[in-house]
Scaffold this active site. Structure first.
Site, PDB file in Angstrom:
ATOM      1  N   GLY A  12       0.816  -1.315  -0.002  1.00 26.25           N
ATOM      2  CA  GLY A  12       0.013  -0.078   0.038  1.00 26.25           C
ATOM      3  C   GLY A  12       0.829   1.262   0.119  1.00 26.25           C
ATOM      4  N   ARG A  15       0.787   5.966  -1.872  1.00 30.09           N
ATOM      5  CA  ARG A  15       0.531   7.197  -1.530  1.00 30.09           C
ATOM      6  C   ARG A  15       0.336   7.321   0.159  1.00 30.09           C
ATOM      7  NH1 ARG A  15      -5.936   8.457  -1.910  1.00 30.09           N
ATOM      8  NH2 ARG A  15      -6.709   7.002  -0.474  1.00 30.09           N
ATOM      9  N   VAL A  61      -2.544  -7.572  -2.809  1.00 30.43           N
ATOM     10  CA  VAL A  61      -2.170  -8.143  -1.455  1.00 30.43           C
ATOM     11  C   VAL A  61      -3.081  -9.460  -1.145  1.00 30.43           C
ATOM     12  CG1 VAL A  61      -0.965  -6.366  -0.405  1.00 30.43           C
ATOM     13  CG2 VAL A  61      -3.468  -6.809   0.118  1.00 30.43           C
ATOM     14  N   SER A 142      -5.315  -0.235  13.635  1.00 33.91           N
ATOM     15  CA  SER A 142      -5.886   1.112  13.962  1.00 33.91           C
ATOM     16  C   SER A 142      -6.629   1.266  15.154  1.00 33.91           C
ATOM     17  CB  SER A 142      -7.044   1.523  12.925  1.00 33.91           C
ATOM     18  OG  SER A 142      -7.985   2.300  13.092  1.00 33.91           O
ATOM     19  N   TYR A 155     -14.594  -2.414   8.949  1.00 31.39           N
ATOM     20  CA  TYR A 155     -13.142  -1.958   9.305  1.00 31.39           C
ATOM     21  C   TYR A 155     -12.639  -1.952  10.450  1.00 31.39           C
ATOM     22  CZ  TYR A 155      -9.257   1.386   9.090  1.00 31.39           C
ATOM     23  OH  TYR A 155      -7.826   2.012   9.098  1.00 31.39           O
ATOM     24  N   ALA A 157     -13.495  -4.530  12.637  1.00 28.31           N
ATOM     25  CA  ALA A 157     -13.348  -5.912  12.825  1.00 28.31           C
ATOM     26  C   ALA A 157     -12.174  -6.550  12.203  1.00 28.31           C
ATOM     27  CB  ALA A 157     -14.460  -7.008  12.271  1.00 28.31           C
ATOM     28  N   LYS A 159      -9.634  -4.604  11.163  1.00 29.95           N
ATOM     29  CA  LYS A 159      -8.204  -4.276  11.997  1.00 29.95           C
ATOM     30  C   LYS A 159      -8.107  -4.869  13.536  1.00 29.95           C
ATOM     31  CE  LYS A 159      -6.677  -1.391   8.937  1.00 29.95           C
ATOM     32  NZ  LYS A 159      -5.204  -1.619   8.436  1.00 29.95           N
TER      33      LYS A 159
HETATM   34  N1  LIG Z   1      -4.857   7.649   7.682  1.00 29.10           N
HETATM   35  C1  LIG Z   1      -5.455   7.159   9.008  1.00 29.10           C
HETATM   36  O1  LIG Z   1      -6.063   8.032   9.651  1.00 29.10           O
HETATM   37  C2  LIG Z   1      -5.237   5.882   9.453  1.00 29.10           C
HETATM   38  C3  LIG Z   1      -5.507   5.664  10.846  1.00 29.10           C
HETATM   39  C4  LIG Z   1      -5.220   4.233  11.488  1.00 29.10           C
HETATM   40  C5  LIG Z   1      -4.739   3.331  10.561  1.00 29.10           C
HETATM   41  N2  LIG Z   1      -4.707   3.628   9.232  1.00 29.10           N
HETATM   42  C6  LIG Z   1      -4.249   2.394   8.384  1.00 29.10           C
HETATM   43  O2  LIG Z   1      -3.028   2.912   7.785  1.00 29.10           O
HETATM   44  C7  LIG Z   1      -2.953   2.360   6.712  1.00 29.10           C
HETATM   45  C8  LIG Z   1      -2.329   3.591   5.352  1.00 29.10           C
HETATM   46  O3  LIG Z   1      -3.456   4.355   5.530  1.00 29.10           O
HETATM   47  P1  LIG Z   1      -3.488   5.848   4.561  1.00 29.10           P
HETATM   48  O4  LIG Z   1      -4.530   6.800   5.184  1.00 29.10           O
HETATM   49  O5  LIG Z   1      -2.190   5.771   4.074  1.00 29.10           O
HETATM   50  O6  LIG Z   1      -4.616   5.143   3.298  1.00 29.10           O
HETATM   51  P2  LIG Z   1      -4.566   4.866   1.891  1.00 29.10           P
HETATM   52  O7  LIG Z   1      -5.842   4.579   1.156  1.00 29.10           O
HETATM   53  O8  LIG Z   1      -3.749   6.099   1.210  1.00 29.10           O
HETATM   54  O9  LIG Z   1      -3.452   3.702   1.501  1.00 29.10           O
HETATM   55  C9  LIG Z   1      -3.918   2.392   1.406  1.00 29.10           C
HETATM   56  C10 LIG Z   1      -2.933   1.863  -0.017  1.00 29.10           C
HETATM   57  O10 LIG Z   1      -3.580   0.350   0.178  1.00 29.10           O
HETATM   58  C11 LIG Z   1      -3.781   0.181  -1.384  1.00 29.10           C
HETATM   59  N3  LIG Z   1      -4.253  -0.876  -1.404  1.00 29.10           N
HETATM   60  C12 LIG Z   1      -5.678  -1.229  -1.411  1.00 29.10           C
HETATM   61  N4  LIG Z   1      -6.067  -2.579  -1.642  1.00 29.10           N
HETATM   62  C13 LIG Z   1      -4.903  -3.244  -2.045  1.00 29.10           C
HETATM   63  C14 LIG Z   1      -4.539  -4.473  -2.532  1.00 29.10           C
HETATM   64  N5  LIG Z   1      -5.625  -5.428  -2.572  1.00 29.10           N
HETATM   65  N6  LIG Z   1      -3.551  -4.831  -2.774  1.00 29.10           N
HETATM   66  C15 LIG Z   1      -2.341  -3.825  -2.753  1.00 29.10           C
HETATM   67  N7  LIG Z   1      -2.677  -2.632  -2.210  1.00 29.10           N
HETATM   68  C16 LIG Z   1      -3.914  -2.177  -2.100  1.00 29.10           C
HETATM   69  C17 LIG Z   1      -4.561   1.388  -1.941  1.00 29.10           C
HETATM   70  O11 LIG Z   1      -4.317   1.367  -3.256  1.00 29.10           O
HETATM   71  C18 LIG Z   1      -3.820   2.304  -1.048  1.00 29.10           C
HETATM   72  O12 LIG Z   1      -2.658   2.925  -1.773  1.00 29.10           O
HETATM   73  C19 LIG Z   1      -4.077   1.426   6.121  1.00 29.10           C
HETATM   74  O13 LIG Z   1      -3.762   0.290   6.709  1.00 29.10           O
HETATM   75  C20 LIG Z   1      -4.986   2.067   7.310  1.00 29.10           C
HETATM   76  O14 LIG Z   1      -5.990   1.431   7.489  1.00 29.10           O
HETATM   77  C21 LIG Z   1      -4.941   4.875   8.663  1.00 29.10           C
END
Ligand SMILES: NC(=O)c1ccc[n+]([C@@H]2O[C@H](COP(=O)([O-])OP(=O)(O)OC[C@H]3O[C@@H](n4cnc5c(N)ncnc54)[C@H](O)[C@@H]3O)[C@@H](O)[C@H]2O)c1
Length: 252
Positions: A12, A15, A61, A142, A155, A157, A159
């Protein structure tokens, strides 16, 4: 902390937080394999700007075949795998709604990516880590899992399952000197967060801050240090743990 000669896979990584992990591993000397369904060329450029070697891969993934190819490409390019950051997830694109209004197919896709995806990636990298007689896996959960986010049961469940995977796998592969830990962030200022909350974003951030002991909004760079620590030898006897990066909202 330095990651000279270490090979890191970040999923992921196109970005948001994943891109930031990739950049910071590169800054500290690692060779970085950036994987995503989206194009990772910007991330690769950021890695190379730090003077590091990298690889951008199109990886799903959820797929055993695609994650095996991911691991094989990392081994081919850099000789093995030392660190995996399981960051890919469905988050920004999800519809958040009361538990009985969630879409069933979205429930399934959330479990597929956020839970099965972690398992697939772990399966793919562990053989190389065993060959290298050690490794570190950092799974991204998360605050939703520990706090109990309302209106996002799929989401939440998924995490919480990531924390379960961390504990079970840590016990199973600790004897190979492979550690498995979780980082659980609060709401971070990323594009995905803006997509989730839309025009309610500022209100949500205000409520979130009111529950934090340290009342500062979380930026991407605030999460990185904990991921790097759990990936490094500085935490070499820490495994199966979940570290909150939430300004002191949930205290485990
Ligand atoms: N941003 C927040 O507030 C926050 C808080 C807690 C946890 N998180 C966790 O942190 C991580 C990143 O968050 P973010 O805000 O950068 O989100 P994001 O959506 O920008 O990043 C997730 C990335 O995963 C990729 N992805 C989705 N499905 C995929 C697949 N099948 N195979 C490969 N890649 C795939 C997406 O294309 C995306 O680029 C995630 O696990 C999210 O749950 C984020």
């Amino acid at each position: 902390m330095n990651f000279d000669n270490k090979v890191v896979i970040v999923t992921g990584a196109a970005r948001g937080l994943g891109q930031e992990y990739a950049r910071q591993f590169a800054r500290l000397g690692a060779r970085v394999v950036a994987c995503d369904l989206r194009d990772c060329s910007d991330t690769l450029a950021a890695v190379e700007d730090e003077g590091a070697k990298g690889l951008a891969l199109n990886t799903d993934v959820t797929s055993a075949e695609s994650t095996k190819e991911m691991a094989a490409a990392a081994v081919d390019a850099f000789g093995g795998i030392d660190i995996l950051v399981n960051n890919a997830a469905l988050y920004g694109s999800l519809t958040f709604a009361p538990f009985d209004k969630l879409d069933e197919s979205e429930w399934d896709s959330t479990m597929d990516v956020n839970v099965k995806g972690v398992w697939q990636c772990c399966k793919a990298v562990v053989p190389s880590m065993r060959e290298r007689e050690g490794g570190a896996i950092v799974n991204i959960s998360s605050l939703a899992a520990t706090y109990g986010m309302p209106n996002g049961l799929h989401y939440t469940a998924s995490k919480a399952a990531v924390i379960g995977i961390t504990r079970g796998l840590a016990r199973e592969i600790g004897r190979f000197n492979i550690r498995v830990n979780t980082v659980a962030p609060n709401v971070v200022n990323t594009d995905a967060t803006s997509e989730v909350f839309g025009e309610k974003r500022d209100k949500i951030v205000e409520v979130t801050l009111s529950q934090q002991a340290v009342r500062k909004p979380l930026e991407t760079e605030d999460i990185v240090g904990t991921v790097l620590f759990l990936s490094s030898d500085m935490s070499k006897l820490t495994t199966g743990q979940t570290l909150m990066v939430d300004g002191g909202t949930v205290m485990l």
